[in-house]
Design an enzyme around this catalytic site. Structure first.
Site: not given
Ligand code: G3I
Length: 306
Positions: A128, A170, A207, A236, A238
């Site tokens: 990105e 990516n 996405h 990725e 969806d």
């Molecule tokens: O693990 C913590 C947890 O302990 C806490 O209680 C909770 C509260 O917010 O957060 C949890 O972490 C979260 C993590 O996902 C696991 O669930 C983060 O806040 C959250 O920001 C994180 O989001 C991820 C996101 O990337 C962050 O940028 C998504 O799961 C993940 O699917 C998403 O994936 C991205 C790719 O890496 C890049 N391309 C876009 C894609 C979708 O956004």
């Protein structure tokens, strides 16, 4: 094939999913579907910069290693995601700049790629790095401010650390050939190939939603990148929506990939709708109970048609 991976394998492609590693041991519906349907996995969060280097110089590979060993036990390969990114940086890195940040980023790339050496099919080396909108410019970030050559420096470090992994750039919103962001990434890859910067593949996150639908020129985009001499991968996928409309859009993505010989595989960004990063909606191939949706049937049928 009666599963996504076996159907994709008939045309020498893989079919993958993002995995939340904690769910592998806590949710047997999840792990059963994942093991049955897919032969490529990407850590949804566990190999990112904040997860793997929470304190500078102190690396944590425990969740990433769990995914790699689970994949091996189940005969799957692994896509690595992501070595360098403006987002999900550990706190210590977020306010760094200049030479210190450049060196910290390169050390991160080197250490993580070395740790997983030989176990990764393809790395998202840089994620990105381009801006949205019509500028065609790089995204502003602390990494970009270290100099425009930060991307190629990351690719060279990754190649040195794990010469056998495919190295990918990516990004998202790079699906429509007419978008400035697509053209900008294309020009970077063209330049890298011309100058011998090591790059093997381009990942299209894919996405999609109503504001960003599957473009009718998707095949053109994938073919034009492939013609630069790189593999292309849907990394990725969806698609927001439901029913036959969603199923048709999924089919279009699979069709576009299968029409390009260097489109080597497709990864969906989660197993069930309830596993999706999207706060609401039903963007994946299995419903929250683990039942196959119309989109699943459509994807499987398209894979089997090749
Ligand atoms: O693990 C913590 C947890 O302990 C806490 O209680 C909770 C509260 O917010 O957060 C949890 O972490 C979260 C993590 O996902 C696991 O669930 C983060 O806040 C959250 O920001 C994180 O989001 C991820 C996101 O990337 C962050 O940028 C998504 O799961 C993940 O699917 C998403 O994936 C991205 C790719 O890496 C890049 N391309 C876009 C894609 C979708 O956004």
């Amino acid at each position: 094939g009666s599963t996504l991976d076996t159907a994709a394998a008939e045309s020498n492609r893989y079919f993958g999913t993002a995995i939340a590693v904690s769910r592998l041991s806590s949710d047997s519906t999840y792990s059963t579907i994942a093991a049955r349907e897919f032969n490529m996995v990407t850590a949804e969060n566990e190999m990112k910069m904040d997860a793997t280097e929470p304190n500078q110089g102190q690396f944590n590979y425990s969740s990433g290693d769990r995914l790699v060993s689970w994949a091996r036990q189940n005969g799957m390969q692994v896509r690595g995601h992501a070595l360098a990114w403006h987002s999900q940086q550990p706190g210590w890195m977020q306010n760094m700049s200049g030479t210190a940040l450049r060196n910290a980023m390169l050390n991160h790339v080197t250490q993580v790629a070395t740790h997983f050496k030989g176990q990764i099919y393809a790395w998202d080396v840089v994620n990105e790095a381009f801006a949205d909108g019509s500028s065609g410019a790089r995204r502003d970030s602390n990494l970009q401010r270290t100099g425009n050559d930060w991307i190629e420096a990351a690719f060279r470090a990754a190649r040195a650390a794990d010469p056998n992994a495919k190295l990918c750039y990516n990004d998202y919103n790079t699906d429509n050939w007419n978008h400035a962001k697509t053209q900008a990434v294309y020009n970077m890859v063209k330049d890298f190939k011309a100058r011998g910067v090591p790059i093997d593949c381009v990942g299209f996150q894919a996405h999609f939603n109503s504001g960003n639908p599957v473009p009718s020129n998707y095949h053109t985009t994938l073919q034009n990148f492939a013609d630069l001499g790189v593999d292309v991968q849907i990394t990725e996928l969806d698609i927001e929506g439901s029913g036959s409309s969603q199923a048709d859009q999924y089919k279009g993505v699979i069709q576009a990939c299968m029409a390009v010989s260097r489109c080597t595989g497709v990864t969906v960004w989660g197993v069930r709708d309830s596993d999706s990063w999207r706060a609401s909606g039903t963007p994946l191939l299995f419903d929250s109970y683990g039942n196959k949706k119309a989109a699943y049937t459509s994807v499987l049928g398209q894979l089997n048609s090749g």
